[in-house]
Design an enzyme around this catalytic site. Structure first.
Site, PDB file in Angstrom:
ATOM      1  N   HIS A 106      28.355  38.419  45.032  1.00 42.13           N
ATOM      2  CA  HIS A 106      29.745  38.245  44.351  1.00 42.13           C
ATOM      3  C   HIS A 106      30.600  37.354  45.128  1.00 42.13           C
ATOM      4  O   HIS A 106      30.491  37.049  46.649  1.00 42.13           O
ATOM      5  CB  HIS A 106      30.563  39.626  44.582  1.00 42.13           C
ATOM      6  CG  HIS A 106      31.904  39.673  44.474  1.00 42.13           C
ATOM      7  ND1 HIS A 106      32.793  39.580  45.741  1.00 42.13           N
ATOM      8  CD2 HIS A 106      33.125  39.531  43.495  1.00 42.13           C
ATOM      9  CE1 HIS A 106      33.993  39.664  45.627  1.00 42.13           C
ATOM     10  NE2 HIS A 106      34.240  39.402  44.317  1.00 42.13           N
ATOM     11  N   ARG A 110      41.157  32.945  45.314  1.00 45.96           N
ATOM     12  CA  ARG A 110      42.291  32.954  44.293  1.00 45.96           C
ATOM     13  C   ARG A 110      43.492  32.542  44.939  1.00 45.96           C
ATOM     14  O   ARG A 110      43.527  32.592  46.443  1.00 45.96           O
ATOM     15  CB  ARG A 110      42.386  34.481  43.755  1.00 45.96           C
ATOM     16  CG  ARG A 110      42.687  35.470  44.925  1.00 45.96           C
ATOM     17  CD  ARG A 110      42.545  36.921  44.439  1.00 45.96           C
ATOM     18  NE  ARG A 110      42.735  37.789  45.526  1.00 45.96           N
ATOM     19  CZ  ARG A 110      41.743  38.354  46.388  1.00 45.96           C
ATOM     20  NH1 ARG A 110      40.272  37.970  45.965  1.00 45.96           N
ATOM     21  NH2 ARG A 110      41.805  39.071  47.238  1.00 45.96           N
TER      22      ARG A 110
END
Length: 303
Positions: A106, A110
């Protein structure tokens, strides 16, 4: 540095990672869905399924705009009469391989900005092997440490501990995998998690994390894609996927926030595997690879 500049990098990162995954997989390509968010902005969801190596994987880009949700307003301690607009953009990735010897991975990078000037970076990358291979876990962490050390010596130890605490399945008392790094609220020019670094310096760090994804994971794909496995090992993979589902639906902050704020459900739940199993009170026999894997799933391992 504008939001458009950051968005442009994230879009390009999505393109390059998809190309690297497709090339290494060799059996499937990404399908793209373009979508709009109800409050403004939108994204590009890309999904790969039934490949030679990847059974299901997603590489998502989004850039969403609008009013700050009440839940986030409370979290940020905003005044009741404040009405800031936000922009949130980033890339989120989860890969579920076909072969149980290839790990789940994963990554998320951001950026969040309010129209009052407040902004910060966040993200992380972590590895979830179905079978922990100590050599691979140590190499993974060394790669992350090298990337972090280029930007600040405190980043790796702080963000490694943060990942151990964040990617923890509390009701199982086990970590989701072998961890990695996790970071949030890296605010430019402020003390705290970002160590006072400038916006450009923090963005350079986030770019470093993003750039490491493809070489790290494609190497693991190539290393284990053709390794033989038994039906028993496949069943163990399904059980470990079950743990992944439990974490994402019960504890993952991003999943919960996305669903609570009426985000795009298909993109949010992209992280879930195509199949996962649960078996009542399964306890592996001592000395088996399955038992050894569970022994590694704890906080504070000095990889």
């Amino acid at each position: 540095m504008t939001v458009d500049h950051i968005e442009s990098f994230f879009k390009d990162l999505q393109d390059r990672i998809c190309q690297a995954i497709e090339t290494t997989d060799g059996g499937a390509t990404f399908h793209e869905d373009l979508w709009q968010h109800h409050s403004g902005g939108g994204g590009r969801t890309r999904l790969i399924q039934n490949g030679a190596v990847i059974e299901k994987g997603g590489v998502n880009f989004s850039s969403v705009k609008g009013e700050v949700h009440p839940r986030l307003r409370a979290q940020m301690n905003l005044a009741e009469d404040a009405n800031p607009q936000f922009t949130a953009t980033g890339v989120s990735i989860v890969m579920h391989p076909r072969n149980p010897h290839v790990p789940i991975i994963h990554m998320n990078v951001r950026y969040f900005e309010l129209d009052n000037g407040t902004c910060w970076f966040g993200g992380g990358i972590d590895l979830t092997p179905h079978y922990v291979v100590e050599e691979d876990a140590r190499a993974f962490h060394q790669t992350l440490k090298t990337a972090c050390d280029k930007h600040h010596p405190a980043f790796y130890p702080n963000f490694k501990t943060w990942a151990d605490d964040y990617f923890f399945i509390q009701h199982r008392n086990e970590t989701r995998g072998v961890g990695g790094i996790f970071f949030d609220y890296l605010k430019p020019g402020e003390p705290g998690h970002g160590q006072g670094l400038s916006k450009t310096e923090l963005f350079d760090f986030v770019k470093e994390v993003g750039e490491n994804f493809a070489p790290v994971y494609t190497a693991l794909m190539r290393k284990y894609a053709d390794k033989p496995f038994t039906d028993e090992q496949k069943q163990w993979q399904y059980l470990r996927r079950g743990r992944y589902v439990e974490f994402n639906l019960v504890w993952d902050r991003g999943t919960k926030f996305g669903l609570e704020t009426n985000g795009r459900t298909e993109s949010i739940l992209m992280s879930l595997p195509p199949q996962a199993n649960w078996e009542y009170n399964l306890i592996p026999e001592p000395g088996t690879p399955e038992a050894e894997t569970l022994g590694w799933l704890r906080k504070g391992v000095a990889w």
